[in-house]
Write a protein that holds these residues in place. Structure first.
Motif, mmCIF file in Angstrom:
data_model
loop_
_atom_site.group_PDB
_atom_site.id
_atom_site.type_symbol
_atom_site.label_atom_id
_atom_site.label_comp_id
_atom_site.label_asym_id
_atom_site.label_seq_id
_atom_site.Cartn_x
_atom_site.Cartn_y
_atom_site.Cartn_z
ATOM 1 N N LEU A 55 -31.441 -13.738 -83.860
ATOM 2 C CA LEU A 55 -31.788 -13.387 -85.307
ATOM 3 C C LEU A 55 -33.032 -13.685 -85.992
ATOM 4 N N GLY A 56 -33.765 -14.725 -85.428
ATOM 5 C CA GLY A 56 -34.975 -15.056 -85.812
ATOM 6 C C GLY A 56 -36.382 -14.757 -84.867
ATOM 7 N N THR A 57 -36.077 -14.096 -84.077
ATOM 8 C CA THR A 57 -37.306 -13.924 -83.163
ATOM 9 C C THR A 57 -37.079 -12.541 -82.523
ATOM 10 N N ASP A 58 -38.010 -12.048 -81.711
ATOM 11 C CA ASP A 58 -37.591 -10.826 -80.859
ATOM 12 C C ASP A 58 -37.469 -11.011 -79.555
ATOM 13 N N ASP A 59 -37.094 -12.270 -79.004
ATOM 14 C CA ASP A 59 -36.837 -12.587 -77.823
ATOM 15 C C ASP A 59 -35.549 -12.063 -77.368
ATOM 16 N N ASP A 60 -35.466 -12.272 -75.848
ATOM 17 C CA ASP A 60 -34.031 -11.589 -75.119
ATOM 18 C C ASP A 60 -33.741 -12.816 -74.699
ATOM 19 N N ILE A 61 -32.235 -12.685 -75.066
ATOM 20 C CA ILE A 61 -31.182 -13.831 -74.470
ATOM 21 C C ILE A 61 -30.481 -13.174 -73.183
ATOM 22 N N ILE A 62 -30.180 -13.952 -72.257
ATOM 23 C CA ILE A 62 -29.448 -13.528 -71.135
ATOM 24 C C ILE A 62 -28.464 -14.950 -70.934
ATOM 25 N N ARG A 91 -36.419 -9.397 -64.801
ATOM 26 C CA ARG A 91 -36.598 -9.272 -66.303
ATOM 27 C C ARG A 91 -37.566 -10.134 -66.982
ATOM 28 N N ILE A 92 -37.649 -11.373 -66.579
ATOM 29 C CA ILE A 92 -38.104 -12.464 -67.161
ATOM 30 C C ILE A 92 -39.692 -12.044 -66.843
ATOM 31 N N ALA A 93 -40.164 -11.687 -65.539
ATOM 32 C CA ALA A 93 -41.314 -11.150 -65.300
ATOM 33 C C ALA A 93 -41.811 -9.909 -65.951
ATOM 34 N N GLU A 94 -40.874 -9.005 -66.206
ATOM 35 C CA GLU A 94 -41.225 -7.884 -67.064
ATOM 36 C C GLU A 94 -41.493 -8.180 -68.523
ATOM 37 N N ASN A 95 -40.743 -9.056 -68.966
ATOM 38 C CA ASN A 95 -40.958 -9.402 -70.394
ATOM 39 C C ASN A 95 -42.186 -10.243 -70.426
ATOM 40 N N ALA A 96 -42.587 -10.893 -69.702
ATOM 41 C CA ALA A 96 -43.910 -11.597 -69.620
ATOM 42 C C ALA A 96 -45.032 -10.587 -69.611
ATOM 43 N N LYS A 97 -44.822 -9.631 -69.098
ATOM 44 C CA LYS A 97 -46.146 -8.534 -69.270
ATOM 45 C C LYS A 97 -46.027 -8.244 -70.748
ATOM 46 N N LYS A 98 -44.989 -8.133 -71.485
ATOM 47 C CA LYS A 98 -44.973 -7.573 -72.861
ATOM 48 C C LYS A 98 -45.233 -8.848 -73.843
ATOM 49 N N GLY A 99 -45.334 -9.950 -73.419
ATOM 50 C CA GLY A 99 -45.704 -11.117 -74.358
ATOM 51 C C GLY A 99 -44.550 -11.505 -74.995
ATOM 52 N N ARG A 100 -43.293 -11.508 -74.237
ATOM 53 C CA ARG A 100 -41.929 -11.651 -74.958
ATOM 54 C C ARG A 100 -41.378 -12.792 -74.092
ATOM 55 N N ALA A 101 -40.639 -13.570 -74.901
ATOM 56 C CA ALA A 101 -40.025 -14.759 -74.089
ATOM 57 C C ALA A 101 -38.578 -14.308 -74.121
ATOM 58 N N THR A 102 -37.870 -14.986 -72.585
ATOM 59 C CA THR A 102 -36.620 -14.764 -72.298
ATOM 60 C C THR A 102 -35.985 -16.118 -72.233
ATOM 61 N N TRP A 103 -34.710 -16.169 -72.990
ATOM 62 C CA TRP A 103 -33.820 -17.226 -72.744
ATOM 63 C C TRP A 103 -32.777 -17.229 -71.873
ATOM 64 N N LEU A 104 -32.602 -17.964 -70.737
ATOM 65 C CA LEU A 104 -31.475 -17.984 -69.842
ATOM 66 C C LEU A 104 -30.617 -19.116 -69.971
ATOM 67 N N TYR A 105 -29.207 -19.162 -70.267
ATOM 68 C CA TYR A 105 -28.351 -19.769 -70.431
ATOM 69 C C TYR A 105 -27.301 -19.569 -69.137
ATOM 70 N N ILE A 106 -27.243 -20.795 -68.543
ATOM 71 C CA ILE A 106 -26.213 -20.700 -67.349
ATOM 72 C C ILE A 106 -25.007 -21.712 -67.622
ATOM 73 N N ASP A 107 -23.788 -21.405 -67.997
ATOM 74 C CA ASP A 107 -22.571 -22.128 -68.273
ATOM 75 C C ASP A 107 -21.917 -22.641 -67.040
ATOM 76 N N GLU A 108 -21.241 -23.709 -66.944
ATOM 77 C CA GLU A 108 -20.711 -24.392 -65.818
ATOM 78 C C GLU A 108 -21.853 -24.581 -64.745
ATOM 79 N N PHE A 109 -22.636 -24.862 -65.202
ATOM 80 C CA PHE A 109 -24.097 -24.977 -64.456
ATOM 81 C C PHE A 109 -23.865 -25.592 -63.017
ATOM 82 N N HIS A 110 -23.128 -26.677 -62.886
ATOM 83 C CA HIS A 110 -22.782 -27.360 -61.615
ATOM 84 C C HIS A 110 -22.133 -26.305 -60.658
ATOM 85 N N THR A 111 -21.319 -25.240 -61.030
ATOM 86 C CA THR A 111 -20.991 -24.487 -60.104
ATOM 87 C C THR A 111 -22.261 -23.543 -59.280
#
Length: 788
Positions: free
Chosen positions: A463-470, A642-662
């Motif tokens: 809601l507060g930025t133009d960043d991408d979330i995965i 996707r992260i590399a592609e966004n980097a060229k556009k100057g856009r941040a990418t947030w990656l969340y991995i649930d149940e990280f231990h798996t």
């Protein structure tokens, strides 16, 4: 009562104030002003103000508190000129706050979510410090013949000062003229903070007086209080001190949600003079004892005991002499003053009574500065004036009890709201992009609120930025958010029955060239080595790797040569392997057959989902063991691109991995993620692992290294064993683990760089659309559905 004679009191002698000021500017006690922030406050007297950050003292363990007190004593002893420590509970600039913290409306259809968040933040402000924020200042005064000499003194003095505060765990910065005037403006013109505007060079051109820019329109002084055009104010001081004082006494007063200024005025006594006066006082007491004995002998009273009063005086002076000579204790004249502000006289009297009651509870007598309100105000403000002399002698350790530190704050100008500080009740605002690296970990046992914490951060970023979330979601808990975001989000539920396909060989084939100058083919070759090794079920030898690399290069080089570009699939790679003459190629092709032509062929299709959406959730719950390992590699490869592609556009990418231990349990995906965790910072990526099994994770070398490369850690409710492990691995003080041991859901500790704070991110359940969106409690959701 002071043990010293009146002659010694000249050190605490007050400066003469203007007897009958004609203008409000004369009340302030400010002479000339330099652009670098040095003020001339009297003839040959110059002052400079510094802002210092708070540290965790209240939440620290006993050993750490002792270390802080010892270092604070060292810092106090290092200052040999008059100085003031000021704690200013000032009005928050709500206009600036709303611009940077609250969500601004946009025409994207999600203002209902922004409005819900803004209501929660506003309520937290009211329930907490009620729009009051705290500023801690140190003002130092020095007598010099000229401004240049004063400037040279401060330049030398600041190096030692910064080193001492750094050893405390804090940092200190000098204020320039504009910033010092802003501090005074926040008092004189309270409620008009957003109207402050000052430019030193413009003021010089106009030839005006900077004091005009901060002067209030009206001030009236009475015997026991004074008033401005906006507030009723009263100056108080500590009249009598107990024999011992709690180190949290000041925090009890400064933590009150009222506008106030608390100032500790300290005048150091030169050590030689202190020793000389103590020795003189000791000889005087010995002489009194001798005279007393002579009188007794004359009256035929041959008792050897001295009177109790003289005995106490002698013991006191002997202890003082030992402390000053042997225990590195310096002598100071010290005064503690308070300036409180209220809307009306009734409220002012009520706050005064509250502060006096706090003092009485600590055996301190707090009184009003009668007929000295103006002089007290000038002494309390961080200018450098000293127009009252209500001071008493203290040793270094006594001043240390008046410790100005409480708890660290997470107070970035803009960012994500992580709730409130459990100790100070201030908002916790953080921006992970400002950390050395934005990678993070979220730990918490089931039901501790880690999913809610992560969802809240995701949605605020959206809601507060133009960043991408995965998000990689093994339990399908994040689909609700994606559904609420409509066409801005994509739900990719991977399984053998959903017909959602991702092509692992997808690439921007139009950007290929025969020399692979961009390295696209090389990167894809490395990925295919890992994919084939996962399918092969054993380590690949050099012949296997050469064959795979040969086929990958031929596959894309042929596409680069062709006029009509097309995106290849796994079938084409499989056929290339079968065309190779080596037997090893047939073995690799056979291992891939199940995933190309067999029942698990979901990755042998062209991508048919929106992998370019701003918010993407990859659901992996229904993937089996074999397909789960392959799918994790394919997802991570797609996300990395996707992260590399966004980097060229100057856009941040947030990656969340649930149940990280798996993910870490699988060797190949763990290696891929380990590499991504290290390089993602340069591409504007911020990775977050979400898990609960800390012991299992900390036994993994790869996981430990990734934890070390994470500047952000959110620690929610933990078991005792996990907490102890994390204290060592993540650098969280063991004393703070009480905030995660059997803590309520939604509360815990945030480690943000070097800042470590206890937070409370709970929200009300009733009539709250965000809680309904974030809730993962099956029973509560079933009840809600039934009610609807």
């Amino acid at each position: 009562m002071s043990i010293f004679s009146d002659k010694f009191d000249q050190l605490k002698k007050a400066d003469k104030a203007v007897k009958s000021p004609k203008y409000l500017q004369e009340v302030m006690g400010i002479g000339r002003i330099a652009e670098n922030g040095i003020f001339e406050v009297g003839k040959g007297v110059y002052s400079r103000t510094y802002r210092f950050l708070d540290i965790n003292y209240v939440t620290a363990g006993v050993e750490e508190q002792m270390r802080i007190l010892k270092q604070y004593c060292k810092t106090i002893n290092a200052i040999d000129v008059y100085f003031l420590i000021t704690i200013f509970n000032r009005n928050k600039n709500m206009q600036d706050f709303r611009e940077h913290v609250l969500f601004q409306e946009k025409g994207d259809g999600f203002n209902w979510l922004r409005g819900s968040y803004n209501q929660i933040i506003e309520k937290r402000i009211v329930d907490g410090r009620q729009g009051i924020e705290q500023e801690k200042l140190l003002t130092v005064c020095v007598e010099r013949k000229s401004y240049e000499q004063a400037k040279a003194f401060f330049a030398t003095f600041e190096a030692t000062l910064k080193q001492n505060f750094g050893e405390l765990g804090s940092c200190i910065e000098e204020l320039n003229a504009e910033e010092r005037l802003r501090v005074l403006f926040n008092f004189y013109r309270i409620g008009e903070e957003e109207q402050f505007s000052f430019d030193f060079r413009q003021a010089l051109k106009k030839g005006g007086d900077p004091k005009n820019d901060i002067s209030p329109g009206y001030m009236q002084f009475y015997p026991g209080y004074f008033e401005t055009e906006r507030k009723k104010c009263r100056a108080l001081f500590i009249k009598k001190y107990p024999s011992s004082l709690s180190d949290t006494f000041l925090n009890e007063i400064t933590s009150l949600p009222v506008h106030s200024i608390t100032t500790i005025c300290i005048v150091p006594v030169p050590k030689e003079l202190a020793n000389k006066v103590l020795q003189k006082k000791y000889l005087g007491i010995e002489n009194d004892i001798l005279k007393q004995q002579r009188v007794r002998n004359k009256n035929n009273d041959f008792s050897s005991d001295i009177s109790h009063i003289k005995k106490v005086q002698k013991e006191k002076i002997v202890n003082l002499m030992d402390d000053v000579r042997e225990n590195d204790q310096n002598l100071f004249y010290t005064g503690v003053n308070f300036l409180i502000m209220a809307e009306d006289k009734k409220e002012l009297d009520s706050v005064t009574e509250t502060i006096k009651n706090i003092g009485n509870g600590r055996m301190c007598q707090i009184e009003t500065h009668y007929y000295q309100q103006r002089e007290a105000m000038n002494t309390i403000l961080p200018v450098g004036n000293r127009q009252i002399s209500t001071m008493r002698t203290m040793l270094t350790r006594d001043i240390a009890a008046l410790l100005p530190f409480n708890v660290q704050e997470l107070n970035e100008k803009s960012g994500v709201c992580y709730g409130i500080n459990q100790v100070s009740h201030n908002l916790c605002i953080g921006n992970r992009k400002k950390l050395a690296n934005g990678n993070g970990m979220v730990f918490g046992v089931p039901g501790s609120g880690k999913s809610y914490f992560s969802k809240s951060e995701m949605l605020q970023v959206f809601l507060g930025t133009d960043d991408d979330i995965i998000c990689i979601d093994p339990t399908l808990e994040y689909f609700d958010i994606a559904e609420a975001l409509g066409n801005q989000a994509a739900i990719i539920n991977l399984s053998t029955y959903t017909k959602n396909y991702i092509n692992p060989l997808e690439m921007d084939v139009w950007a290929l060239d025969l020399n692979d100058s961009q390295g696209y083919i090389r990167d894809k070759g490395e990925f295919m080595l890992g994919l084939c090794e996962q399918c092969y079920g054993d380590n690949l030898n050099s012949r296997h790797k050469s064959i795979i690399d040969r086929c990958v290069r031929k596959l894309y080089i042929d596409i680069a040569k062709a006029r009509e570009k097309h995106i290849p699939t796994m079938s084409e790679f499989y056929e290339l392997l079968l065309e190779q003459p080596e037997e090893e190629a047939k073995d690799i092709a056979l291992s891939l057959e199940l995933f190309v032509n067999g029942s698990l062929n979901i990755f042998n299709n062209h991508t048919n989902v929106n992998v370019q959406a701003r918010f993407i959730v990859y659901g992996t719950r229904d993937l089996g063991k074999e397909l789960g390992a392959i799918s994790t590699l394919v997802m991570l490869e797609n996300i990395s691109a996707r992260i590399a592609e966004n980097a060229k556009k100057g856009r941040a990418t947030w990656l969340y991995i649930d149940e990280f231990h798996t993910v870490l349990d699988r060797e190949y995906s763990a290696k891929f993620l380990f590499s991504l965790w290290k390089k993602v910072r340069k591409q504007g990526g911020l990775c977050t692992g979400i898990t609960q099994n800390l012991v299992d994770m900390l036994q993994n070398y790869t996981a430990m290294t990734m934890l070390g490369n994470s500047e952000f850690i959110a620690l929610l409710k933990q078991s005792n064993v996990d907490s102890q492990e994390l204290s060592t691995a993540a650098g969280i003080p063991e004393a703070q683990l009480k905030y995660v041991d059997n803590s309520p859901s939604g509360t815990g500790i945030i480690k943000y760089g070097n800042t470590c704070i206890p937070f409370d991110n709970r929200m009300e359940k009733e009539d709250n659309p965000l809680y309904a969106l974030f809730n993962t409690n099956l029973h509560e959701k079933a009840l809600q559905t039934k009610q609807e």
